[in-house]
Design a protein around this motif. Structure first.
Motif, PDB file in Angstrom:
ATOM      1  N   ILE A   1      -0.644  16.268  -5.510  1.00 58.07           N
ATOM      2  CA  ILE A   1      -1.123  17.627  -5.225  1.00 58.07           C
ATOM      3  C   ILE A   1      -2.616  17.641  -4.922  1.00 58.07           C
ATOM      4  O   ILE A   1      -3.049  18.064  -3.845  1.00 58.07           O
ATOM      5  CB  ILE A   1      -0.813  18.555  -6.411  1.00 58.07           C
ATOM      6  N   ASN A   2      -3.427  17.170  -5.847  1.00 56.62           N
ATOM      7  CA  ASN A   2      -4.881  17.314  -5.739  1.00 56.62           C
ATOM      8  C   ASN A   2      -5.526  16.323  -4.776  1.00 56.62           C
ATOM      9  O   ASN A   2      -6.330  16.709  -3.920  1.00 56.62           O
ATOM     10  CB  ASN A   2      -5.530  17.173  -7.122  1.00 56.62           C
ATOM     11  N   THR A   3      -5.192  15.036  -4.939  1.00 53.22           N
ATOM     12  CA  THR A   3      -5.817  14.023  -4.086  1.00 53.22           C
ATOM     13  C   THR A   3      -5.370  14.186  -2.637  1.00 53.22           C
ATOM     14  O   THR A   3      -6.183  14.105  -1.709  1.00 53.22           O
ATOM     15  CB  THR A   3      -5.473  12.612  -4.597  1.00 53.22           C
ATOM     16  N   TYR A   4      -4.083  14.410  -2.455  1.00 49.13           N
ATOM     17  CA  TYR A   4      -3.569  14.642  -1.103  1.00 49.13           C
ATOM     18  C   TYR A   4      -4.316  15.806  -0.444  1.00 49.13           C
ATOM     19  O   TYR A   4      -4.746  15.724   0.712  1.00 49.13           O
ATOM     20  CB  TYR A   4      -2.077  14.939  -1.159  1.00 49.13           C
TER      21      TYR A   4
ATOM     22  N   LEU B   1       0.097  -8.177   4.013  1.00 52.57           N
ATOM     23  CA  LEU B   1      -0.183  -6.763   3.772  1.00 52.57           C
ATOM     24  C   LEU B   1       0.980  -5.915   4.287  1.00 52.57           C
ATOM     25  O   LEU B   1       1.509  -6.154   5.370  1.00 52.57           O
ATOM     26  CB  LEU B   1      -1.471  -6.362   4.490  1.00 52.57           C
ATOM     27  N   MET B   2       1.361  -4.914   3.488  1.00 52.00           N
ATOM     28  CA  MET B   2       2.417  -3.993   3.876  1.00 52.00           C
ATOM     29  C   MET B   2       2.020  -2.591   3.433  1.00 52.00           C
ATOM     30  O   MET B   2       1.512  -2.406   2.324  1.00 52.00           O
ATOM     31  CB  MET B   2       3.746  -4.381   3.220  1.00 52.00           C
ATOM     32  N   GLY B   3       2.230  -1.597   4.303  1.00 51.59           N
ATOM     33  CA  GLY B   3       1.900  -0.229   3.944  1.00 51.59           C
ATOM     34  C   GLY B   3       2.966   0.734   4.414  1.00 51.59           C
ATOM     35  O   GLY B   3       3.571   0.528   5.472  1.00 51.59           O
ATOM     36  N   GLU B   4       3.209   1.767   3.620  1.00 49.41           N
ATOM     37  CA  GLU B   4       4.190   2.784   4.022  1.00 49.41           C
ATOM     38  C   GLU B   4       3.513   4.146   4.120  1.00 49.41           C
ATOM     39  O   GLU B   4       2.686   4.506   3.291  1.00 49.41           O
ATOM     40  CB  GLU B   4       5.384   2.793   3.068  1.00 49.41           C
ATOM     41  N   SER B   5       3.847   4.889   5.182  1.00 47.58           N
ATOM     42  CA  SER B   5       3.308   6.227   5.434  1.00 47.58           C
ATOM     43  C   SER B   5       1.788   6.188   5.442  1.00 47.58           C
ATOM     44  O   SER B   5       1.202   5.486   6.261  1.00 47.58           O
ATOM     45  CB  SER B   5       3.881   7.208   4.402  1.00 47.58           C
ATOM     46  N   TRP B   6       1.109   6.918   4.540  1.00 47.36           N
ATOM     47  CA  TRP B   6      -0.356   6.846   4.495  1.00 47.36           C
ATOM     48  C   TRP B   6      -0.815   5.394   4.330  1.00 47.36           C
ATOM     49  O   TRP B   6      -1.795   4.963   4.935  1.00 47.36           O
ATOM     50  CB  TRP B   6      -0.909   7.701   3.360  1.00 47.36           C
ATOM     51  N   GLY B   7      -0.085   4.620   3.525  1.00 43.96           N
ATOM     52  CA  GLY B   7      -0.443   3.219   3.332  1.00 43.96           C
ATOM     53  C   GLY B   7      -0.393   2.409   4.612  1.00 43.96           C
ATOM     54  O   GLY B   7      -1.106   1.415   4.760  1.00 43.96           O
ATOM     55  N   SER B   8       0.439   2.832   5.571  1.00 44.73           N
ATOM     56  CA  SER B   8       0.508   2.122   6.855  1.00 44.73           C
ATOM     57  C   SER B   8      -0.774   2.328   7.653  1.00 44.73           C
ATOM     58  O   SER B   8      -1.193   1.442   8.401  1.00 44.73           O
ATOM     59  CB  SER B   8       1.720   2.602   7.661  1.00 44.73           C
TER      60      SER B   8
ATOM     61  N   LEU C   1       0.846  -1.189   0.000  1.00 53.19           N
ATOM     62  CA  LEU C   1       0.000   0.000   0.000  1.00 53.19           C
ATOM     63  C   LEU C   1       0.884   1.243   0.000  1.00 53.19           C
ATOM     64  O   LEU C   1       1.625   1.496   0.949  1.00 53.19           O
ATOM     65  CB  LEU C   1      -0.904   0.006   1.236  1.00 53.19           C
ATOM     66  N   ALA C   2       0.799   2.020  -1.069  1.00 49.40           N
ATOM     67  CA  ALA C   2       1.672   3.176  -1.242  1.00 49.40           C
ATOM     68  C   ALA C   2       1.294   4.325  -0.319  1.00 49.40           C
ATOM     69  O   ALA C   2       0.183   4.405   0.209  1.00 49.40           O
ATOM     70  CB  ALA C   2       1.615   3.653  -2.699  1.00 49.40           C
ATOM     71  N   GLY C   3       2.252   5.240  -0.158  1.00 52.86           N
ATOM     72  CA  GLY C   3       2.007   6.446   0.629  1.00 52.86           C
ATOM     73  C   GLY C   3       1.161   7.444  -0.141  1.00 52.86           C
ATOM     74  O   GLY C   3       0.848   7.267  -1.315  1.00 52.86           O
ATOM     75  N   GLY C   4       0.833   8.527   0.515  1.00 48.44           N
ATOM     76  CA  GLY C   4      -0.027   9.550  -0.102  1.00 48.44           C
ATOM     77  C   GLY C   4      -0.802  10.289   0.978  1.00 48.44           C
ATOM     78  O   GLY C   4      -0.197  10.761   1.945  1.00 48.44           O
ATOM     79  N   PRO C   5      -2.140  10.328   0.835  1.00 54.38           N
ATOM     80  CA  PRO C   5      -2.973   9.786  -0.230  1.00 54.38           C
ATOM     81  C   PRO C   5      -2.691  10.487  -1.566  1.00 54.38           C
ATOM     82  O   PRO C   5      -2.380  11.673  -1.585  1.00 54.38           O
ATOM     83  CB  PRO C   5      -4.402  10.090   0.239  1.00 54.38           C
ATOM     84  N   GLY C   6      -2.797   9.718  -2.638  1.00 54.47           N
ATOM     85  CA  GLY C   6      -2.551  10.249  -3.963  1.00 54.47           C
ATOM     86  C   GLY C   6      -1.212   9.846  -4.537  1.00 54.47           C
ATOM     87  O   GLY C   6      -0.886  10.199  -5.663  1.00 54.47           O
ATOM     88  N   GLY C   7      -0.419   9.090  -3.775  1.00 63.66           N
ATOM     89  CA  GLY C   7       0.895   8.701  -4.249  1.00 63.66           C
ATOM     90  C   GLY C   7       0.875   7.382  -5.002  1.00 63.66           C
ATOM     91  O   GLY C   7       0.054   6.509  -4.723  1.00 63.66           O
ATOM     92  N   THR C   8       1.761   7.233  -5.975  1.00 61.14           N
ATOM     93  CA  THR C   8       1.960   5.970  -6.678  1.00 61.14           C
ATOM     94  C   THR C   8       3.412   5.545  -6.519  1.00 61.14           C
ATOM     95  O   THR C   8       4.321   6.350  -6.734  1.00 61.14           O
ATOM     96  CB  THR C   8       1.598   6.079  -8.166  1.00 61.14           C
ATOM     97  N   GLN C   9       3.627   4.295  -6.123  1.00 59.53           N
ATOM     98  CA  GLN C   9       4.986   3.787  -5.937  1.00 59.53           C
ATOM     99  C   GLN C   9       5.182   2.480  -6.688  1.00 59.53           C
ATOM    100  O   GLN C   9       6.020   1.659  -6.333  1.00 59.53           O
ATOM    101  CB  GLN C   9       5.279   3.636  -4.436  1.00 59.53           C
TER     102      GLN C   9
END
Length: 401
Positions: free
Chosen positions: A312-315, A189-196, A117-125
């Motif tokens: 920018i926008n989703t975050y 399941l693994m999440g970083e930052s917002w994904g955590s 699960l990527a960071g963000g919200p709005g981020g793609t990794q």
């Protein structure tokens, strides 16, 4: 997917045609006035119009071609040969009526499934994880998900309609798809930052679907995190005599922020803290390789643009919805083993909050694993140790299926 691309192509071509009609109309009006009086100017305008229309058609074709040809590389051995029974797919799914993209990569398609699960919200990794955590592909089918409002899934939902519940619903739908496709009772399941944080939401609501969870750069209390980050940036700026930064921070005031400028106000101290960590000699391999990641083959030209639009926008829209969440109060009981991978020098997600969370958390197994040469991103800063610890933690929760 085909319908969306066709719609996109027709929309784009319609816009081009409309602009072409307008230009040609203007051209003929001007031509009728100038052809007789000034033939040289008429010829010059004629050439400019043709060049402009041709450039627009070329650019539209280039964008469309790049979207069609986006892909994730095959899994290959040392001789460049595709590994038998491996999986390397970039596919679009319908999750609760929202079209979203995932990548699936692994040396053996029968291996356990690990959803990142990527960071963000709005981020793609999607690109970053493939580059940094390729070693995990030897042990898992690693799944990267561009969440609604990010990267390849930027148009999955209107930004104004995205909530935390959107991510929970779609994350669960994706989990069920993965379980069915790979014949698994549970996945990792693994999440970083917002994904955590999203990972905590998912295992709290659907514990039966997950073997274990790893959170890195773990978020605990969003509002308090912002206040601590702001204060830390102000402290560093004062120590360095950075008057300009101090003035900007004071002008914005203490977070949390609301409205249309959340991204830009937060960026003042978050970027400053990121630069501070990047310059910390104790942190190995600091920072993101953004140019490499955005150039990854998984992203077409439109995806590359949406790489930044999501941040920018989703975050801006979603992050201010999270200020009321405090894991120490809202998620004190989890029925899934939980492991927190923390960078010793993380000044983005305060580790003191995670330690406090550990004190009140009731889980079948729980542990903090420290990374002494990491900041906010141990999976990048110390990727070899990160993979070792992932295998160690998940090995403790690896029933035969």
């Amino acid at each position: 997917m085909a319908q969306i691309i066709i719609f996109f192509i027709f929309t784009l071509l319609s816009i081009i045609a409309l602009i072409g009609i307008i230009l040609l109309s203007v051209y003929y009006v001007i031509a009728s006035l100038m052809k007789k009086t000034n033939p040289k100017h008429f010829t010059r305008i004629q050439k400019m119009v043709k060049i402009f229309v041709m450039m627009m058609i070329f650019n539209a074709g280039l964008i469309t071609f790049s979207q069609f040809t986006a892909s994730t590389p095959y899994i290959v051995d040392g001789n460049g040969h595709e590994i038998k029974n491996s999986i390397a797919e970039l596919i679009e799914l319908d999750l609760n009526g929202r079209k979203q993209w995932i990548s699936l990569r692994g040396w053996d398609k029968t291996s356990p499934v690990l959803l990142f699960l990527a960071g963000g919200p709005g981020g793609t990794q999607m690109g970053a994880v493939r580059h940094e955590l390729a070693e995990l592909e030897k042990h898992f089918v690693v799944v990267n998900w561009d969440q609604p409002g990010s990267g390849k899934s930027y148009y999955a939902e209107k930004t104004k309609d995205i909530t935390a519940q959107t991510y929970i619903q779609d994350g669960y739908a994706l989990t069920e798809y993965l379980k069915e496709r790979f014949s698994k009772e549970k996945i990792y399941l693994m999440g970083e930052s917002w994904g955590s944080a999203l990972g905590i939401f998912l295992i709290a609501q659907y514990p039966e679907s997950y073997h274990a969870f790893i959170g890195t750069g773990q978020m605990v209390d969003f509002a308090e995190t912002e206040r601590i980050d702001y204060a830390k940036a102000l402290e560093i700026a004062k120590a360095k005599g950075d008057t300009e930064l101090i003035e900007r921070l004071l002008a914005n005031g203490e977070p949390p922020y609301y409205g249309k400028d959340v991204t830009w106000k937060s960026a003042v101290y978050l970027n400053y803290l990121s630069a501070y960590m990047a310059n910390n000699p104790e942190i190995h391999n600091p920072g993101y390789n953004t140019l490499r990641d955005i150039a990854s083959s998984e992203y077409g030209l439109l995806d590359k643009i949406n790489f930044f639009r999501g941040i920018i926008n989703t975050y801006n829209h979603v992050y201010q919805q999270l200020y009321t969440i405090d894991m120490r109060k809202d998620y004190t009981r989890l029925d899934v083993p939980v492991y927190f991978f923390l960078g010793r020098h993380d000044v983005n997600a305060p580790t003191v909050l995670v330690e406090e969370y550990m004190q009140v958390l009731d889980a079948p197994d729980k542990k903090i694993i420290w990374f002494e040469h990491s900041g906010h991103s141990p999976w990048i800063n110390e990727r070899e140790k990160f993979v070792e610890e992932v295998l160690s933690c998940f090995a403790e929760n690896n029933p035969q299926e």
